[in-house]
Design a protein around this motif. Structure first.
Motif, PDB file in Angstrom:
ATOM      1  N   VAL A  86       0.826  -1.206   0.000  1.00 58.86           N
ATOM      2  CA  VAL A  86       0.000   0.000   0.000  1.00 58.86           C
ATOM      3  C   VAL A  86       0.862   1.259   0.000  1.00 58.86           C
ATOM      4  O   VAL A  86       0.480   2.287  -0.557  1.00 58.86           O
ATOM      5  CB  VAL A  86      -0.974  -0.009   1.201  1.00 58.86           C
ATOM      6  CG1 VAL A  86      -0.259   0.268   2.515  1.00 58.86           C
ATOM      7  CG2 VAL A  86      -2.107   0.982   0.978  1.00 58.86           C
ATOM      8  N   THR A  87       2.044   1.181   0.607  1.00 60.29           N
ATOM      9  CA  THR A  87       2.964   2.323   0.596  1.00 60.29           C
ATOM     10  C   THR A  87       3.426   2.624  -0.827  1.00 60.29           C
ATOM     11  O   THR A  87       3.450   3.776  -1.268  1.00 60.29           O
ATOM     12  CB  THR A  87       4.180   2.043   1.493  1.00 60.29           C
ATOM     13  OG1 THR A  87       3.734   1.792   2.826  1.00 60.29           O
ATOM     14  CG2 THR A  87       5.132   3.226   1.491  1.00 60.29           C
ATOM     15  N   VAL A  88       3.747   1.579  -1.568  1.00 55.36           N
ATOM     16  CA  VAL A  88       4.150   1.752  -2.971  1.00 55.36           C
ATOM     17  C   VAL A  88       2.964   2.197  -3.817  1.00 55.36           C
ATOM     18  O   VAL A  88       3.079   3.089  -4.657  1.00 55.36           O
ATOM     19  CB  VAL A  88       4.745   0.437  -3.520  1.00 55.36           C
ATOM     20  CG1 VAL A  88       5.087   0.584  -5.001  1.00 55.36           C
ATOM     21  CG2 VAL A  88       5.973   0.026  -2.724  1.00 55.36           C
ATOM     22  N   GLY A  89       1.812   1.591  -3.579  1.00 54.31           N
ATOM     23  CA  GLY A  89       0.637   1.892  -4.387  1.00 54.31           C
ATOM     24  C   GLY A  89       0.180   3.324  -4.275  1.00 54.31           C
ATOM     25  O   GLY A  89      -0.145   3.969  -5.278  1.00 54.31           O
ATOM     26  N   CYS A 140       0.779 -12.608  -1.199  1.00 52.74           N
ATOM     27  CA  CYS A 140      -0.624 -12.252  -1.397  1.00 52.74           C
ATOM     28  C   CYS A 140      -0.900 -10.864  -0.830  1.00 52.74           C
ATOM     29  O   CYS A 140      -1.607 -10.055  -1.428  1.00 52.74           O
ATOM     30  CB  CYS A 140      -1.523 -13.298  -0.736  1.00 52.74           C
ATOM     31  SG  CYS A 140      -3.297 -12.950  -0.823  1.00 52.74           S
ATOM     32  N   GLY A 141      -0.321 -10.588   0.337  1.00 58.84           N
ATOM     33  CA  GLY A 141      -0.493  -9.282   0.955  1.00 58.84           C
ATOM     34  C   GLY A 141       0.133  -8.164   0.148  1.00 58.84           C
ATOM     35  O   GLY A 141      -0.425  -7.058   0.056  1.00 58.84           O
ATOM     36  N   LEU A 142       1.289  -8.427  -0.447  1.00 59.51           N
ATOM     37  CA  LEU A 142       1.951  -7.416  -1.264  1.00 59.51           C
ATOM     38  C   LEU A 142       1.062  -7.004  -2.436  1.00 59.51           C
ATOM     39  O   LEU A 142       0.892  -5.813  -2.718  1.00 59.51           O
ATOM     40  CB  LEU A 142       3.288  -7.957  -1.776  1.00 59.51           C
ATOM     41  CG  LEU A 142       4.136  -7.004  -2.617  1.00 59.51           C
ATOM     42  CD1 LEU A 142       4.529  -5.778  -1.821  1.00 59.51           C
ATOM     43  CD2 LEU A 142       5.379  -7.724  -3.140  1.00 59.51           C
ATOM     44  N   ALA A 143       0.479  -7.995  -3.127  1.00 58.95           N
ATOM     45  CA  ALA A 143      -0.424  -7.705  -4.238  1.00 58.95           C
ATOM     46  C   ALA A 143      -1.661  -6.963  -3.752  1.00 58.95           C
ATOM     47  O   ALA A 143      -2.150  -6.023  -4.405  1.00 58.95           O
ATOM     48  CB  ALA A 143      -0.826  -9.013  -4.926  1.00 58.95           C
ATOM     49  N   THR A 144      -2.162  -7.350  -2.592  1.00 54.70           N
ATOM     50  CA  THR A 144      -3.338  -6.693  -2.020  1.00 54.70           C
ATOM     51  C   THR A 144      -3.052  -5.229  -1.708  1.00 54.70           C
ATOM     52  O   THR A 144      -3.862  -4.348  -1.981  1.00 54.70           O
ATOM     53  CB  THR A 144      -3.768  -7.421  -0.729  1.00 54.70           C
ATOM     54  OG1 THR A 144      -4.145  -8.754  -1.053  1.00 54.70           O
ATOM     55  CG2 THR A 144      -4.925  -6.715  -0.061  1.00 54.70           C
ATOM     56  N   GLY A 145      -1.892  -4.963  -1.114  1.00 54.68           N
ATOM     57  CA  GLY A 145      -1.539  -3.592  -0.765  1.00 54.68           C
ATOM     58  C   GLY A 145      -1.367  -2.700  -1.980  1.00 54.68           C
ATOM     59  O   GLY A 145      -1.794  -1.542  -1.982  1.00 54.68           O
ATOM     60  N   LEU A 146      -0.730  -3.233  -3.026  1.00 59.39           N
ATOM     61  CA  LEU A 146      -0.585  -2.458  -4.262  1.00 59.39           C
ATOM     62  C   LEU A 146      -1.951  -2.074  -4.814  1.00 59.39           C
ATOM     63  O   LEU A 146      -2.169  -0.939  -5.251  1.00 59.39           O
ATOM     64  CB  LEU A 146       0.207  -3.264  -5.291  1.00 59.39           C
ATOM     65  CG  LEU A 146       1.712  -3.372  -5.060  1.00 59.39           C
ATOM     66  CD1 LEU A 146       2.319  -4.417  -5.996  1.00 59.39           C
ATOM     67  CD2 LEU A 146       2.386  -2.024  -5.268  1.00 59.39           C
ATOM     68  N   LEU A 147      -2.868  -3.016  -4.793  1.00 64.79           N
ATOM     69  CA  LEU A 147      -4.218  -2.766  -5.281  1.00 64.79           C
ATOM     70  C   LEU A 147      -4.911  -1.714  -4.431  1.00 64.79           C
ATOM     71  O   LEU A 147      -5.561  -0.799  -4.949  1.00 64.79           O
ATOM     72  CB  LEU A 147      -5.018  -4.061  -5.266  1.00 64.79           C
ATOM     73  CG  LEU A 147      -6.472  -3.975  -5.747  1.00 64.79           C
ATOM     74  CD1 LEU A 147      -6.514  -3.707  -7.241  1.00 64.79           C
ATOM     75  CD2 LEU A 147      -7.219  -5.254  -5.411  1.00 64.79           C
ATOM     76  N   SER A 148      -4.763  -1.808  -3.117  1.00 65.79           N
ATOM     77  CA  SER A 148      -5.401  -0.855  -2.218  1.00 65.79           C
ATOM     78  C   SER A 148      -4.907   0.560  -2.475  1.00 65.79           C
ATOM     79  O   SER A 148      -5.688   1.510  -2.516  1.00 65.79           O
ATOM     80  CB  SER A 148      -5.118  -1.239  -0.756  1.00 65.79           C
ATOM     81  OG  SER A 148      -5.672  -2.483  -0.443  1.00 65.79           O
ATOM     82  N   VAL A 153      -9.302   0.505  -3.143  1.00 69.35           N
ATOM     83  CA  VAL A 153     -10.125  -0.587  -2.622  1.00 69.35           C
ATOM     84  C   VAL A 153      -9.364  -1.286  -1.506  1.00 69.35           C
ATOM     85  O   VAL A 153      -8.155  -1.128  -1.373  1.00 69.35           O
ATOM     86  CB  VAL A 153     -10.496  -1.595  -3.729  1.00 69.35           C
ATOM     87  CG1 VAL A 153     -11.287  -0.916  -4.819  1.00 69.35           C
ATOM     88  CG2 VAL A 153      -9.253  -2.253  -4.317  1.00 69.35           C
ATOM     89  N   GLY A 154     -10.087  -2.043  -0.699  1.00 61.59           N
ATOM     90  CA  GLY A 154      -9.443  -2.683   0.429  1.00 61.59           C
ATOM     91  C   GLY A 154      -8.568  -3.852   0.045  1.00 61.59           C
ATOM     92  O   GLY A 154      -7.718  -4.273   0.814  1.00 61.59           O
TER      93      GLY A 154
END
Length: 259
Positions: A86-89, A140-148, A153-154
């Protein structure tokens, strides 16, 4: 009360209920509503959605905790990756063209709809943690954070399919664990978006507060709805939202909120 004041309330109630019912942050409906119904600029809509998600996901998580449908260790490992993602995203949010954000978000909705229309697999619960599995949860979390961070989105639209299809979670536990990760991820993303100006704090608070009660009700009712029926209904909402986003992909941002 004017429609402008009622708008955030309606968006909050609807997205809050979906968040609780399906274990997602609600951004998959919230972002299109903020853009298409409230006329918010795309980047700010993504940031505002993530801000509203803090209150909504906290309430929905409470419902799943009461049902005992949260896997704590997998959730914490996923969050370890999402906190970086999420920091990168959020750093990329100002660098992505408006049209690309809209088209990318619409494609995300369609891909998620396809997952929910597929037949739910038979699962018997997640496995014990191994070193390899721990790294898989972090990825999985890394991909989730990028998306967020980039889509506002969450990340439940990635997490829930992954937890069910890849990690063997049963449906309620996948939803509860998803919300466990979404809450702190949304907090981190919101703090970063506030520093960069990609958030409307008043709208985020109005939408989030309006969705607290409905999110809790949705979470408590999640177990009463069959996975197959909930998947079909959710897929319909995603497809409608995606079509609207694609129709407006080339629209300029509102002049008052141009970045």
């Amino acid at each position: 009360m004017t429609s402008a004041k009622w708008g955030p309330v309606g968006v909050g109630v609807a997205t809050g209920f979906l968040s609780g019912l399906f274990g997602v942050g609600g951004g998959i409906l919230m972002v299109p509503c903020l853009v298409l119904l409230l006329g918010m600029e795309q980047r700010r809509a993504h940031g505002t959605s993530l801000g509203a998600m803090v209150l909504i996901s906290a309430s929905a998580l409470g419902g799943f905790l009461l049902e005992g449908s949260v896997a704590w260790l997998p959730g914490l490992l996923i969050f370890a990756g999402s906190s970086v993602g999420v920091t990168v995203g959020t750093s990329l949010l100002d660098q992505v063209p408006i049209r690309s954000l809209r088209v990318g978000f619409a494609l995300l909705l369609l891909a998620t709809a396809a997952r929910f229309l597929a037949f739910a697999p038979d699962t018997d619960g997640h496995s014990d943690i191994t070193v390899a599995l721990a790294f898989a949860y972090v990825a999985c979390g890394l991909a989730t954070g990028l998306l967020s961070g980039t889509m506002g989105v969450g990340g439940g639209v990635i997490m829930i399919p992954a937890l069910i299809l890849l990690f063997g979670f049963v449906d309620p536990t996948a939803k509860g664990t998803s919300l466990l990760v979404i809450l702190p991820t949304a907090i981190i993303g919101t703090l970063r978006n506030r520093r960069s100006g990609n958030i409307d704090p008043k709208s985020a608070l109005a939408v989030g507060a309006s969705g607290v009660a409905s999110a809790f009700v949705g979470a408590l009712g999640a177990s009463a709805l069959s996975p197959r029926l909930s998947g079909i209904l959710f897929a319909i909402l995603l497809i409608v939202s995606a079509v609207q986003m694609l129709r407006h992909a080339n629209d300029p941002p509102p002049p008052s909120e141009a970045v």
